[in-house]
Write an enzyme that holds these catalytic residues in place. Structure first.
Site, mmCIF file in Angstrom:
data_model
loop_
_atom_site.group_PDB
_atom_site.id
_atom_site.type_symbol
_atom_site.label_atom_id
_atom_site.label_comp_id
_atom_site.label_asym_id
_atom_site.label_seq_id
_atom_site.Cartn_x
_atom_site.Cartn_y
_atom_site.Cartn_z
ATOM 1 N N ASP A 114 37.337 33.907 41.942
ATOM 2 C CA ASP A 114 38.351 32.983 42.440
ATOM 3 C C ASP A 114 38.932 32.229 41.244
ATOM 4 O OD1 ASP A 114 36.062 31.402 41.991
ATOM 5 O OD2 ASP A 114 36.706 29.901 43.451
ATOM 6 N N ASP A 128 33.710 30.173 40.047
ATOM 7 C CA ASP A 128 32.334 29.882 40.461
ATOM 8 C C ASP A 128 31.881 30.925 41.480
ATOM 9 O OD1 ASP A 128 34.079 28.876 42.372
ATOM 10 O OD2 ASP A 128 33.000 26.992 42.667
ATOM 11 N N ASP A 183 38.626 29.336 39.770
ATOM 12 C CA ASP A 183 37.780 28.636 38.795
ATOM 13 C C ASP A 183 36.461 29.372 38.541
ATOM 14 O OD1 ASP A 183 36.647 27.981 41.271
ATOM 15 O OD2 ASP A 183 35.978 26.017 40.579
ATOM 16 N N SER A 201 40.203 25.698 42.836
ATOM 17 C CA SER A 201 39.182 26.691 43.157
ATOM 18 C C SER A 201 39.805 27.976 43.717
ATOM 19 C CB SER A 201 38.165 26.071 44.121
ATOM 20 O OG SER A 201 37.053 26.894 44.272
HETATM 21 MG MG MG Z 1 35.796 28.157 43.232
#
Ligand code: MG
Length: 400
Positions: A189, A193, A191, A46
């Site tokens: 970031d 999200d 990943d 993440s």
């Molecule tokens: Mg993330």
């Protein structure tokens, strides 16, 4: 290595595995939901530094599984008590390359493409060498933006910047937005999200204020409920109420916000760290959808992003901590509640005490023998007064 181990473990338990390659977490979640798969796994750290890694597990609705289910899985891993199928029932793998396209088409169908194409905003996109390299620049270009990219080659070593999109880590993006006189900067970031926004002046937009701005816009068009953790700034509730909506608070943690949105039929929700949830698309934090909605908002209004933000009230936040032995945690929280009984108290997560022009939230740290303290006020003085109140209450609670 982790990817190989995850795939191998899934096959050994009889699952069929579809390998989606490099893809943002929300795009994987959308894929699981749209293709009606049993679930999904994402290998990602993440927003954490490159040397870290982790595993996110997604259920059939495309939602992150709750903490308790994660603990059940961890318990099964530790016990080694797996139900192994017979050899002929072991699953197989296939690769799918339509993940980015499915996700981007889903988003494009839910935003005002005409308004975006008409305004044709210049956006600098910084995926930070993370998974959004395969989506956000293409998505925004397709929606009618002029896109300039920065750190847009996927690279797990994250050579361009640290993966967390904080003001400090986005120095290059801020400089680039100013140098190119662009309308906006958007960063994710690792990943994707989460999304962070840089306004046309090159200033980092606080996550709380972005959350409030987007929540207000959603509620004006679709009146209803907004869900956010107790730690969020009161600017969110101010804006949502003024737009005719209402706010409900949850414990801190994105999966809990997502589940509350799902369970209560909320129209929007999110966290102050740039994790925004648009339930019309997905019950999960969604960096790509956030990018598209920010660009849509900017295009519809025909103002600069910094002037749009002027409609969001400003609050002052003070973060600190007070020592508290782990074994006294529950007793201290219970005592805090009774000490503050003459005030408005929210015990959703820790203890949140409201006072003159602000509030103070006390929550136990997950890793240290401290209570984390968040104090907010309409002025710096009120924020300081709330911090002092929190500290006084904790000292009293510890003394008894
Ligand atoms: Mg993330």
């Amino acid at each position: 290595m982790l990817r190989g181990a995850v795939v191998s473990g899934l096959l050994a338990s009889g699952a069929h595995v579809l390998d989606l390659g490099i893809l943002p977490t929300p795009a994987e979640q959308y894929y699981v939901k749209e293709r009606k798969l049993a679930g999904g796994v994402v290998v990602t750290a993440s927003h954490n530094p490159p040397e870290w890694n982790g595993i996110k597990v997604v259920d059939g609705n495309g939602m992150e599984i709750p903490r308790e289910t994660e603990e059940t899985i961890e318990g099964l891993v530790e016990s080694g008590a797996f139900a192994a199928p017979a050899w002929q029932d072991i699953g197989g793998t296939a690769a799918a390359t339509d993940g980015p396209d499915l996700y981007m088409r889903g988003i494009a169908a839910k935003v005002d493409r005409e308004a975006i194409a008409k305004r044709n905003p210049h956006v600098v996109v910084d995926p930070g060498n993370g998974a959004a390299c395969v989506t956000t620049p293409f998505l925004l270009r397709d929606l009618g933006c002029r896109v300039t990219t920065l750190n847009a080659q996927p690279d797990g070593a994250f050579p361009g910047r640290k993966p967390e999109p904080t003001a400090e880590n986005l120095e290059h993006l801020r400089t680039m937005v100013r140098a190119l006189t662009a309308d906006l900067g958007i960063a994710h970031d690792g990943d994707a999200d989460r999304a962070a926004i840089i306004d046309e002046r090159g200033d980092f937009v606080d996550g709380d204020r972005l959350l409030a701005l987007l929540a207000g816009e959603v509620v004006r068009r679709t009146p209803g409920l907004v869900v956010t953790p107790v730690s969020s700034s009161s600017c969110v509730e101010d804006v949502v109420r003024a737009a005719g909506g209402r706010v409900e608070y949850t414990k801190v943690g994105a999966p809990l916000v997502a589940r509350a949105i799902y369970g209560k039929g909320a129209v929007f929700g999110g966290e102050e760290n740039g994790g925004m949830i648009f339930p019309e698309h997905l019950f999960a934090r969604d960096g790509g959808m956030t990018a598209a909605k920010v660009v849509e908002l900017l295009s519809r209004r025909g103002e600069t992003f910094s002037s749009l933000l002027k409609s969001v009230p400003r609050y002052y936040l003070k973060k600190s901590s007070v020592p508290c032995p782990r074994d006294r945690r529950e007793a201290v929280l219970a005592r805090l509640k009774s000490l503050a009984a003459d005030r408005k108290v929210d015990a959703t997560d820790g203890v949140k005490v409201y006072g003159e022009g602000g509030w103070v939230l006390l929550r136990p740290s997950g890793t240290e023998a401290i209570l984390r303290m968040y104090a907010e006020g309409k002025t710096p003085e009120q924020a300081e007064a709330m911090r002092a109140l929190g500290e006084k209450l904790v000292r009293e609670a510890l003394a008894t």
